[in-house]
Design a protein around this motif. Structure first.
Motif, PDB file in Angstrom:
ATOM      1  N   GLY A 129      36.048  51.119 -55.858  1.00 27.37           N
ATOM      2  CA  GLY A 129      35.190  51.114 -57.053  1.00 27.37           C
ATOM      3  C   GLY A 129      33.881  50.404 -56.788  1.00 27.37           C
ATOM      4  O   GLY A 129      32.811  50.859 -57.211  1.00 27.37           O
ATOM      5  N   SER A 130      33.935  49.282 -56.090  1.00 25.74           N
ATOM      6  CA  SER A 130      32.713  48.542 -55.758  1.00 25.74           C
ATOM      7  C   SER A 130      31.819  49.373 -54.849  1.00 25.74           C
ATOM      8  O   SER A 130      30.604  49.409 -55.036  1.00 25.74           O
ATOM      9  N   GLY A 165      28.194  50.712 -55.926  1.00 24.20           N
ATOM     10  CA  GLY A 165      27.065  50.316 -55.084  1.00 24.20           C
ATOM     11  C   GLY A 165      26.276  51.517 -54.601  1.00 24.20           C
ATOM     12  O   GLY A 165      25.040  51.485 -54.555  1.00 24.20           O
ATOM     13  N   ALA A 166      26.981  52.583 -54.243  1.00 18.52           N
ATOM     14  CA  ALA A 166      26.292  53.797 -53.792  1.00 18.52           C
ATOM     15  C   ALA A 166      25.475  54.410 -54.914  1.00 18.52           C
ATOM     16  O   ALA A 166      24.336  54.847 -54.719  1.00 18.52           O
ATOM     17  N   ALA A 207      23.607  64.436 -51.449  1.00 17.27           N
ATOM     18  CA  ALA A 207      24.246  63.575 -50.455  1.00 17.27           C
ATOM     19  C   ALA A 207      25.128  62.535 -51.138  1.00 17.27           C
ATOM     20  O   ALA A 207      26.226  62.228 -50.673  1.00 17.27           O
ATOM     21  N   ILE A 208      24.668  61.997 -52.253  1.00 14.52           N
ATOM     22  CA  ILE A 208      25.463  61.022 -53.004  1.00 14.52           C
ATOM     23  C   ILE A 208      26.744  61.670 -53.523  1.00 14.52           C
ATOM     24  O   ILE A 208      27.816  61.080 -53.461  1.00 14.52           O
ATOM     25  N   ALA A 209      26.621  62.894 -54.017  1.00  9.13           N
ATOM     26  CA  ALA A 209      27.799  63.601 -54.513  1.00  9.13           C
ATOM     27  C   ALA A 209      28.797  63.832 -53.389  1.00  9.13           C
ATOM     28  O   ALA A 209      30.012  63.681 -53.588  1.00  9.13           O
ATOM     29  N   GLN A 246      33.937  62.243 -50.838  1.00 11.27           N
ATOM     30  CA  GLN A 246      34.686  61.733 -49.691  1.00 11.27           C
ATOM     31  C   GLN A 246      35.411  60.443 -50.050  1.00 11.27           C
ATOM     32  O   GLN A 246      36.563  60.241 -49.660  1.00 11.27           O
ATOM     33  N   LEU A 247      34.749  59.567 -50.797  1.00  9.73           N
ATOM     34  CA  LEU A 247      35.378  58.319 -51.215  1.00  9.73           C
ATOM     35  C   LEU A 247      36.565  58.577 -52.143  1.00  9.73           C
ATOM     36  O   LEU A 247      37.605  57.919 -52.036  1.00  9.73           O
TER      37      LEU A 247
END
Length: 99
Positions: A13-14, A18-19, A84-86, A91-92
């Motif tokens: 979650g952190s 953060g991303a 890219a964020i998506a 992936q996370l």
């Protein structure tokens, strides 16, 4: 519950938040830089543009198309950044589901 699992979900979650915050900060910085450069360009154009009456006609025609092109480039960069964020978010999330 397992303390390891609790800490890994908290870390995930952190990392995710953060991303997201980092991406928002970068987008804001890119936007402010584009605005600053556009203002500088407008000021230079007013100084060096040939004067037609009060100078507004020459200024409007030269800077409008340049500003639109830069705005389009900025929008493309922001869209690529968001994509890219998506991808990273996906992936996370996949990593979190595997555990």
């Amino acid at each position: 519950m397992d303390p390891y699992r609790e800490s890994s979900s908290g870390s995930l979650g952190s990392l995710l938040s953060g991303a997201i915050l980092g991406a928002a900060g970068l987008a804001w910085w890119l936007f402010s830089e584009a605005e600053r450069r556009q203002q500088t360009r407008k000021q230079k154009a007013m100084l060096y543009a040939p004067r037609i009456q009060d100078g507004s006609e020459a200024f409007e025609t030269s800077s409008t198309s340049i500003g639109e092109k830069k705005s389009e480039k900025l929008e493309e960069r922001v869209e690529k950044l968001n994509a890219a964020i998506a991808d990273v978010r996906k992936q996370l999330e996949d990593l979190g589901e595997d555990e």
